[in-house]
Design a protein around this motif. Structure first.
Motif, PDB file in Angstrom:
ATOM      1  N   VAL A   1       0.860  -1.190   0.000  1.00 32.32           N
ATOM      2  CA  VAL A   1       0.000   0.000   0.000  1.00 32.32           C
ATOM      3  C   VAL A   1       0.886   1.225   0.000  1.00 32.32           C
ATOM      4  O   VAL A   1       1.918   1.268   0.680  1.00 32.32           O
ATOM      5  CB  VAL A   1      -0.936   0.025   1.229  1.00 32.32           C
ATOM      6  N   ALA A   2       0.492   2.245  -0.770  1.00 34.16           N
ATOM      7  CA  ALA A   2       1.230   3.502  -0.804  1.00 34.16           C
ATOM      8  C   ALA A   2       0.390   4.612  -0.185  1.00 34.16           C
ATOM      9  O   ALA A   2      -0.833   4.662  -0.352  1.00 34.16           O
ATOM     10  CB  ALA A   2       1.606   3.884  -2.231  1.00 34.16           C
ATOM     11  N   VAL A   3       1.054   5.503   0.525  1.00 37.62           N
ATOM     12  CA  VAL A   3       0.444   6.718   1.056  1.00 37.62           C
ATOM     13  C   VAL A   3       1.099   7.895   0.359  1.00 37.62           C
ATOM     14  O   VAL A   3       2.326   7.986   0.289  1.00 37.62           O
ATOM     15  CB  VAL A   3       0.644   6.827   2.583  1.00 37.62           C
ATOM     16  N   ILE A   4       0.295   8.799  -0.183  1.00 31.35           N
ATOM     17  CA  ILE A   4       0.813  10.017  -0.798  1.00 31.35           C
ATOM     18  C   ILE A   4       0.490  11.175   0.127  1.00 31.35           C
ATOM     19  O   ILE A   4      -0.678  11.366   0.516  1.00 31.35           O
ATOM     20  CB  ILE A   4       0.208  10.253  -2.193  1.00 31.35           C
ATOM     21  N   VAL A   5       1.501  11.960   0.477  1.00 31.35           N
ATOM     22  CA  VAL A   5       1.316  13.044   1.438  1.00 31.35           C
ATOM     23  C   VAL A   5       2.084  14.278   0.975  1.00 31.35           C
ATOM     24  O   VAL A   5       3.166  14.164   0.401  1.00 31.35           O
ATOM     25  CB  VAL A   5       1.786  12.615   2.849  1.00 31.35           C
ATOM     26  N   GLY A   6       1.505  15.436   1.191  1.00 27.34           N
ATOM     27  CA  GLY A   6       2.211  16.688   0.982  1.00 27.34           C
ATOM     28  C   GLY A   6       2.776  17.170   2.300  1.00 27.34           C
ATOM     29  O   GLY A   6       2.076  17.169   3.324  1.00 27.34           O
ATOM     30  N   GLU A   7       4.027  17.587   2.289  1.00 30.56           N
ATOM     31  CA  GLU A   7       4.654  18.071   3.520  1.00 30.56           C
ATOM     32  C   GLU A   7       4.352  19.552   3.747  1.00 30.56           C
ATOM     33  O   GLU A   7       3.760  20.223   2.912  1.00 30.56           O
ATOM     34  CB  GLU A   7       6.168  17.841   3.444  1.00 30.56           C
ATOM     35  N   HIS A   8       4.757  20.043   4.925  1.00 22.34           N
ATOM     36  CA  HIS A   8       4.658  21.468   5.275  1.00 22.34           C
ATOM     37  C   HIS A   8       3.215  21.937   5.415  1.00 22.34           C
ATOM     38  O   HIS A   8       2.891  23.092   5.152  1.00 22.34           O
ATOM     39  CB  HIS A   8       5.400  22.332   4.249  1.00 22.34           C
ATOM     40  N   GLY A   9       2.321  21.026   5.831  1.00 19.00           N
ATOM     41  CA  GLY A   9       0.971  21.419   6.169  1.00 19.00           C
ATOM     42  C   GLY A   9       0.024  21.643   5.019  1.00 19.00           C
ATOM     43  O   GLY A   9      -1.048  22.226   5.205  1.00 19.00           O
ATOM     44  N   ILE A  10       0.380  21.194   3.826  1.00 17.74           N
ATOM     45  CA  ILE A  10      -0.527  21.307   2.685  1.00 17.74           C
ATOM     46  C   ILE A  10      -0.357  20.076   1.817  1.00 17.74           C
ATOM     47  O   ILE A  10       0.763  19.570   1.649  1.00 17.74           O
ATOM     48  CB  ILE A  10      -0.252  22.589   1.870  1.00 17.74           C
ATOM     49  N   PHE A  11      -1.470  19.568   1.299  1.00 22.64           N
ATOM     50  CA  PHE A  11      -1.383  18.390   0.435  1.00 22.64           C
ATOM     51  C   PHE A  11      -0.828  18.785  -0.932  1.00 22.64           C
ATOM     52  O   PHE A  11       0.284  18.391  -1.299  1.00 22.64           O
ATOM     53  CB  PHE A  11      -2.757  17.731   0.291  1.00 22.64           C
ATOM     54  N   CYS A  12      -1.569  19.576  -1.686  1.00 28.87           N
ATOM     55  CA  CYS A  12      -1.097  19.987  -3.006  1.00 28.87           C
ATOM     56  C   CYS A  12      -2.027  21.075  -3.540  1.00 28.87           C
ATOM     57  O   CYS A  12      -3.246  20.947  -3.481  1.00 28.87           O
ATOM     58  CB  CYS A  12      -1.072  18.800  -3.967  1.00 28.87           C
ATOM     59  N   ALA A  13      -1.423  22.132  -4.076  1.00 27.59           N
ATOM     60  CA  ALA A  13      -2.194  23.244  -4.647  1.00 27.59           C
ATOM     61  C   ALA A  13      -2.444  23.072  -6.134  1.00 27.59           C
ATOM     62  O   ALA A  13      -2.941  23.992  -6.788  1.00 27.59           O
ATOM     63  CB  ALA A  13      -1.455  24.567  -4.396  1.00 27.59           C
ATOM     64  N   GLY A  14      -2.102  21.902  -6.686  1.00 32.58           N
ATOM     65  CA  GLY A  14      -2.354  21.644  -8.097  1.00 32.58           C
ATOM     66  C   GLY A  14      -1.135  21.873  -8.958  1.00 32.58           C
ATOM     67  O   GLY A  14       0.005  21.779  -8.495  1.00 32.58           O
ATOM     68  N   ALA A  15      -1.365  22.176 -10.226  1.00 35.08           N
ATOM     69  CA  ALA A  15      -0.262  22.468 -11.135  1.00 35.08           C
ATOM     70  C   ALA A  15       0.387  23.792 -10.751  1.00 35.08           C
ATOM     71  O   ALA A  15      -0.274  24.697 -10.220  1.00 35.08           O
ATOM     72  CB  ALA A  15      -0.764  22.528 -12.573  1.00 35.08           C
ATOM     73  N   ASP A  16       1.660  23.917 -11.027  1.00 34.42           N
ATOM     74  CA  ASP A  16       2.400  25.143 -10.712  1.00 34.42           C
ATOM     75  C   ASP A  16       2.090  26.192 -11.781  1.00 34.42           C
ATOM     76  O   ASP A  16       2.744  26.243 -12.828  1.00 34.42           O
ATOM     77  CB  ASP A  16       3.896  24.835 -10.658  1.00 34.42           C
ATOM     78  N   LEU A  17       1.092  27.020 -11.534  1.00 27.07           N
ATOM     79  CA  LEU A  17       0.669  28.009 -12.524  1.00 27.07           C
ATOM     80  C   LEU A  17       1.733  29.064 -12.759  1.00 27.07           C
ATOM     81  O   LEU A  17       1.816  29.633 -13.860  1.00 27.07           O
ATOM     82  CB  LEU A  17      -0.649  28.655 -12.084  1.00 27.07           C
ATOM     83  N   LYS A  18       2.556  29.345 -11.747  1.00 26.24           N
ATOM     84  CA  LYS A  18       3.637  30.310 -11.948  1.00 26.24           C
ATOM     85  C   LYS A  18       4.642  29.779 -12.959  1.00 26.24           C
ATOM     86  O   LYS A  18       5.099  30.517 -13.836  1.00 26.24           O
ATOM     87  CB  LYS A  18       4.322  30.611 -10.621  1.00 26.24           C
ATOM     88  N   ALA A  19       4.988  28.493 -12.847  1.00 22.96           N
ATOM     89  CA  ALA A  19       5.916  27.898 -13.803  1.00 22.96           C
ATOM     90  C   ALA A  19       5.314  27.903 -15.203  1.00 22.96           C
ATOM     91  O   ALA A  19       6.013  28.170 -16.196  1.00 22.96           O
ATOM     92  CB  ALA A  19       6.265  26.470 -13.375  1.00 22.96           C
ATOM     93  N   ILE A  20       4.017  27.635 -15.298  1.00 19.24           N
ATOM     94  CA  ILE A  20       3.350  27.661 -16.601  1.00 19.24           C
ATOM     95  C   ILE A  20       3.391  29.068 -17.189  1.00 19.24           C
ATOM     96  O   ILE A  20       3.708  29.263 -18.367  1.00 19.24           O
ATOM     97  CB  ILE A  20       1.904  27.156 -16.463  1.00 19.24           C
TER      98      ILE A  20
END
Length: 254
Positions: A48-67
């Protein structure tokens, strides 16, 4: 290193770590995340795998700034998805451990997982609605299958924020735990699942997913095919354990 994996016993934890971008995923991170999921799939010792975001946030999505800066994520119709693994269907269970925000593509990454464990202050939503960025990592496919058409359209069309408690009420998350406890709870859940007779876990799981794309009669036949494999690989031993007294009164610890 924006993505790293750690395995303890049968549980692999995949960490997403880009605090300067609220764990938003750029192209390089998407590639690393996809490879981490492939490595989990290849590892016969990992169940079983667990996916976790560190630093108190899971994920804000795609990096729109990089785009916006001219470095877009991969958007080809085949192969890896813009966020990496979200077009995959691993053969083994995955769990999202959600602290903070799981929004836009971050919500899609959480939907990629079989189960979602959320902290009580977590926030989920299709926040990309505001910027004209589409759900292109499975969101429009998985969300209605998980919460139903009406609720999915509510979230997709409005982009509104959804609290952890509302998400649990609609089936969007499966467990709500105290703030800061999502990873521990997700890893404990993963270890519990990993301890079950394994052929039966993966065959029942496969039947559930495959049945979504079949007629009722085809799904029943497919369930039988998977079930026959599990019956041939340990079901008699399990029945013998029950007959000897294990698991009485619904016990899971013996």
């Amino acid at each position: 290193m924006t993505v790293r994996s750690e395995r303890r016993a049968a549980v692999t934890t995949i960490f997403l770590s880009r605090p300067e971008r609220r764990n938003a995923i750029d192209r390089a991170t998407a590639e690393a995340l996809a490879e981490a999921v492939r490595a989990f799939e290849r590892d016969d010792e990992a169940r079983v795998a667990v996916i976790v975001g560190e630093h108190g946030i899971f994920c804000a999505g795609a990096d729109l700034k990089a785009i916006a800066e001219g470095t877009p994520n991969r958007i080809a119709p085949d192969g890896d998805a813009p966020l990496g693994p979200t077009r995959m269907r691993p053969s083994k269970p995955t769990i999202a451990a959600i602290e903070g925000h799981a929004v836009a593509g971050g919500l899609e990454l959480a939907l990629f997982c079989d189960l979602r464990v959320a902290a009580e202050d977590a926030v989920l939503g299709v926040f990309c609605r505001r910027w004209g960025v589409p759900l292109i990592d499975g969101g429009t496919v998985r969300l209605p299958r998980i919460v139903g058409l009406g609720r999915a359209l509510d979230l997709v069309l409005t982009g509104r924020a959804v609290s952890a408690e509302e998400a649990r009420a609609m089936g969007l998350v499966d467990r709500v735990v105290p703030k800061g406890d999502a990873l521990r709870a997700a890893e404990e859940l993963a270890a519990q699942i990993a301890a079950f007779p394994w052929t039966c876990v993966v065959t029942d799981r496969a039947s559930v997913y495959e049945g979504l794309d079949l007629t009722f009669e085809e799904a029943l036949a497919n369930e039988h095919r998977h079930g026959a494999r599990a019956l041939a690989d340990g079901a008699i031993a399990g029945a013998s354990r029950f007959a000897s007294g294990a698991g009485r009164s619904g016990r899971f610890d013996d």
